[in-house]
Design an enzyme around this catalytic site. Sequence first.
Site, short mmCIF file in Angstrom:
data_model
loop_
_atom_site.label_atom_id
_atom_site.label_comp_id
_atom_site.label_asym_id
_atom_site.label_seq_id
_atom_site.Cartn_x
_atom_site.Cartn_y
_atom_site.Cartn_z
N HIS A 1 0.84 -1.22 0.00
CA HIS A 1 0.00 0.00 0.00
C HIS A 1 0.87 1.26 0.00
O HIS A 1 0.50 2.27 0.61
CB HIS A 1 -0.94 0.03 1.21
N ASN B 1 -10.35 -2.95 2.43
CA ASN B 1 -10.03 -2.96 1.00
C ASN B 1 -11.29 -2.72 0.18
O ASN B 1 -12.40 -2.72 0.73
CB ASN B 1 -9.46 -4.32 0.61
FE1 HDE Z 1 -2.45 -4.84 5.40
N1 HDE Z 1 -0.65 -4.03 5.87
N2 HDE Z 1 -1.79 -6.66 5.98
N3 HDE Z 1 -4.21 -5.74 4.79
N4 HDE Z 1 -3.14 -3.10 4.78
C1 HDE Z 1 -0.31 -2.75 5.72
O1 HDE Z 1 0.76 -1.48 7.36
C2 HDE Z 1 -0.68 -6.89 6.72
C3 HDE Z 1 -4.54 -7.06 4.89
C4 HDE Z 1 -4.40 -2.80 4.37
O2 HDE Z 1 -3.27 3.45 4.02
C5 HDE Z 1 1.01 -2.41 6.34
O3 HDE Z 1 1.04 0.72 7.81
C6 HDE Z 1 -0.61 -8.27 7.11
C7 HDE Z 1 -5.94 -7.27 4.66
C8 HDE Z 1 -4.50 -1.41 4.01
O4 HDE Z 1 -1.64 3.27 5.45
C9 HDE Z 1 1.46 -3.74 6.96
C10 HDE Z 1 -1.71 -8.87 6.57
C11 HDE Z 1 -6.45 -6.01 4.40
C12 HDE Z 1 -3.24 -0.88 4.25
C13 HDE Z 1 0.30 -4.66 6.60
C14 HDE Z 1 -2.45 -7.86 5.86
C15 HDE Z 1 -5.35 -5.07 4.49
C16 HDE Z 1 -2.41 -1.95 4.75
C17 HDE Z 1 2.02 -1.73 5.48
C18 HDE Z 1 -2.12 -10.33 6.64
C19 HDE Z 1 -7.89 -5.65 4.07
C20 HDE Z 1 -2.77 0.54 4.01
C21 HDE Z 1 2.11 -0.31 5.98
C22 HDE Z 1 -2.19 -10.87 7.94
C23 HDE Z 1 -8.82 -5.94 5.14
C24 HDE Z 1 -3.03 1.42 5.19
C25 HDE Z 1 1.27 -0.25 7.13
C26 HDE Z 1 -2.60 2.83 4.86
C27 HDE Z 1 -1.07 -1.81 5.13
C28 HDE Z 1 0.27 -5.93 7.00
C29 HDE Z 1 -3.63 -8.15 5.13
C30 HDE Z 1 -5.54 -3.68 4.25
C31 HDE Z 1 2.79 -4.29 6.51
C32 HDE Z 1 0.49 -8.89 7.93
C33 HDE Z 1 -6.70 -8.59 4.70
C34 HDE Z 1 -5.72 -0.68 3.49
O5 HDE Z 1 1.55 -3.65 8.34
#
Ligand code: HDE
Length: 694
Positions: free
Chosen positions: A80, A153
Site C-alpha cells: 500500500h 479494502n
Molecule cells: Fe495490510 N498491511 N496486511 N491488509 N493493509 C499494511 O501497514 C498486513 C490485509 C491494508 O493506508 C502495512 O502501515 C498483514 C488485509 C491497508 O496506510 C502492513 C496482513 C487487508 C493498508 C500490513 C495484511 C489489508 C495496509 C504496510 C495479513 C484488508 C494501508 C504499511 C495478515 C482488510 C493502510 C502499514 C494505509 C497496510 C500488514 C492483510 C488492508 C505491513 C500482515 C486482509 C488498506 O503492516
Amino acid sequence: MKKTTPKTTAKELLSETGGELHQVAGGTHPSMTNQTGTIVSDDENSLKAGPRGPSLLEDQFLLEKTQHFDHERIPERIVHARGFGAHGFFELTHSLVGVSKAGVLNRIGEKVPVFTRFSTVAGNMGSSDLARDVRGFAVKFYTPEGNWDLVGNNIPVFFIQDAIKFTDLIHSVKQEPDRGFPQAQSAHDTFWDFVSLMPESTHMLMWIMSDRAIPRSLRMMEGFGVHTFRLVNASGNSTFAKFHWRPKLGMQSVCWDEAVKISGADPDFHRRDLWNAIADGSFPEWELAVQLFDQEFAQKYEFDVLDATKLIPEEILPLKVIGRMVLNRNVENYFAETEQVAYRVSNVVPGIDFSNDPLLQGRLLSYVDTQLSRLGGPNYQQIPINAPKCPFANMQRDGHMQTQAQAGRVSYSPSSLESNTPRQSPGEGFRTFEEPVGEAKLRIRAESFADHFSQANQFFYSQTETEQNHIISAFIFELSKVETLAVRERMVGQLANVDPAIAKRIAAGLGLQGAIKAAPTKVKVRDGLSPSLALSILAKAKATLEGRTVGCLIADGSDGALIKSLKAATEKAGANFKIVAPKVGGAIAEDGTLFEADFQLAGGPSVLFDTVYVALSDEGTQQLCSEVAAVAWVHDAFAHLKVIGGTAASQPLLDAAGVVVDDGVLTGISAAAFLKTAAKGRIWKREPSVRTIF
Ligand code: HDE
C-alpha cells in the site's frame, strides 16, 4: 519551521544579496530562518573563501539545509505504498445501541472527524494509479472515546486465510527480487507460481481479475472491512459484524485497455480526480453499512465466518445502513498527513472487538510493528495526523521524537505520590469480549476453511456476461505474461475446479495444447450457490453522469453556441466539462468566442473522459483528420465503448477512426439527447465488435 513576522519583501531581500531576480516580487513574506530561528541573509550562495574559493565547513545554513534534505524520505510502506488521503467526517444515522456500546455507533447525528487513505497494494510509491490491483480503503475515526481504524479494502475477501502466508504472498507479487521488476503488476511468474500453488487464493483471484481491480475513481469504489469483527454491548454481549462502504456515486470501472493508456496519459488519474472533486466542493460520500449476525448464524452458515477468503452474500444477510462518510477537505501537506498516517488494525474503542480470524489476528501485530521502522520510533502516535482528538494519558515515557514534556515524578502505576496520575477505569475502559478458549495449541487449518472454489464459482456466475468476459480476458492477459508454461498450466488446472468451462475459455485464449488437468481438491466443490447480484458492478450500476467527465473536442471554427449549451447541460447533470483543442491556448469559435482548452490534444486523450463529444466544423474536421492524436481520440473512445456525440460535420473524423454507427454513436443531435444516452454508461453491446471474446 518557525514563522516570523514579515520583515522584508522578496524584492528587498534580493537587492540586498545581489541574487538573481527569480522570485516574483510583491506580497509580504516572512523572513526565512534556520531551524532555530536565526534569520537567513543569503539563500542563494554558500559561504566560500573568496569568490572562486572552496566552500567552508562553517556554513551552518548550507549544512543544516542539506542535512534536512538528505533525510526527507522515510521508508515507504511495504505494501500500500502508493496512496492518497483526505479528511472528512462520519455521521451516524442509525444507532447500534444495544449491539455495541461504542459511542461512534450510538450517537446519531454526531460528526466524528475521519482521515481516509486509499491505496494500491503492490506498486511502489511512484507507480501508476491504474494498476490492476486491490485498493486499500483505510478510515481513521477520531472518536471521543479514542481512535478507531477500519483498515479495509475495496474487495470483500482476501488471498489467504492465515497471516503466516502474507509475507509469501507479498514477496510473490512485488518486483521479482533478482531483477527488481515488474513494477505494480501481478502479471508475472512469481505471483502466478505462488497463487497457483495456493488454492485458497482462487476466490480473490476472480475478484482481482474482475473490473473491481481497475476502478474509474476512488469515489466510485465500495469498501469492506473484510474480516468478521465483534461488537460488544454494555452488558458484555457480542454480535458479529462485517463492515461495508457504499459509494453515493455508484460503482464504475474502466476498461483494461483504457487503464493501460491512462497509466501513460495520467499516472495520477485517481488522486487528481479525488483532489479536484474535493477542491471543487463535490464531496465524495459513502454509506457505512453492517451485516450483523450471532453465533447461531455463524454455526449454521455454510462457510466459516472466520475465513477471510469467504463472504456472506447480502441476499442471505442484508446490509443495514448505519451512517455516512463525507470527504470534504484535502490535505495541506501530503507527507505530514497522507504519508505519516499510521493505521493500526488494533486501534479499536470500547464496544468494537476482534474475532479469531487468523488473518486479522496476524494484522494486530503487523501494523503496530511496521510503524516503528517507517516512522522511526514508538512516539508516532503523537504526530498530529495520528494523535487522538480526545484526552489521553498513560505511563509511556521518552523514546525517539518524544514531543511532550511529560510532567511529574510518577511514571508508574500503582503509585501514591501524586494526586493526578492516570489510573485504569474498569467500568468505562476497553474490555475484551470474554470468549471461552480452552483447546489444544495446534498449527492447523480448520476443516471448515477447506472449500476454496465454491464462492469463486458463485462470484463468476453473479456477474453479467460482459463482466464474465472481462474476467476471462484478464486471466488470459496476466497468464500470457507468465514465462513458465508449467505455471500457466497449473493455474488453469486450479480454475478447472471453479468450473471446467471457465478453464476451457482461458486455455483457449492462452493457446494451451492438450487436456486440462484439474488440480486435486480436498473437498467436493459445491454447485448451486445462488448468484448474488450485489457482487456485480453492472447489475447495480447507476444511470448517472454525476461526478463523471465529458470531454469535448474543438478547433477553430467550432460552433460556439453548441459548446456553451453542452457545457451548461453537462454541469446541470453534475458532471465536469473539459475542452480539448489542438492548442492549449484554446480555439476561436465561428462566432469569434475564444474557448480556452483544458487539455492540448496530445495531452488530453479520450481515456481521461467518460463520454466524448466531437464539436468540429467542416474546417476543423478537415484539419484534424490528418492528426493522429485526433483520430486516436475518437478511435479509443469507440474501442472503450463510450458514447460518442458529434456534429454532422465531424463525420469524416469518425470515419477515419473506424467508428461504426451503433446506439452510442450520435451525430447531429441536441446536447440534452446526447447526455441522456451518455448517462446510461458504456455501450457494452459494442464490445464483441472491437475485441475477441474467448
Ligand atoms: Fe495490510 N498491511 N496486511 N491488509 N493493509 C499494511 O501497514 C498486513 C490485509 C491494508 O493506508 C502495512 O502501515 C498483514 C488485509 C491497508 O496506510 C502492513 C496482513 C487487508 C493498508 C500490513 C495484511 C489489508 C495496509 C504496510 C495479513 C484488508 C494501508 C504499511 C495478515 C482488510 C493502510 C502499514 C494505509 C497496510 C500488514 C492483510 C488492508 C505491513 C500482515 C486482509 C488498506 O503492516
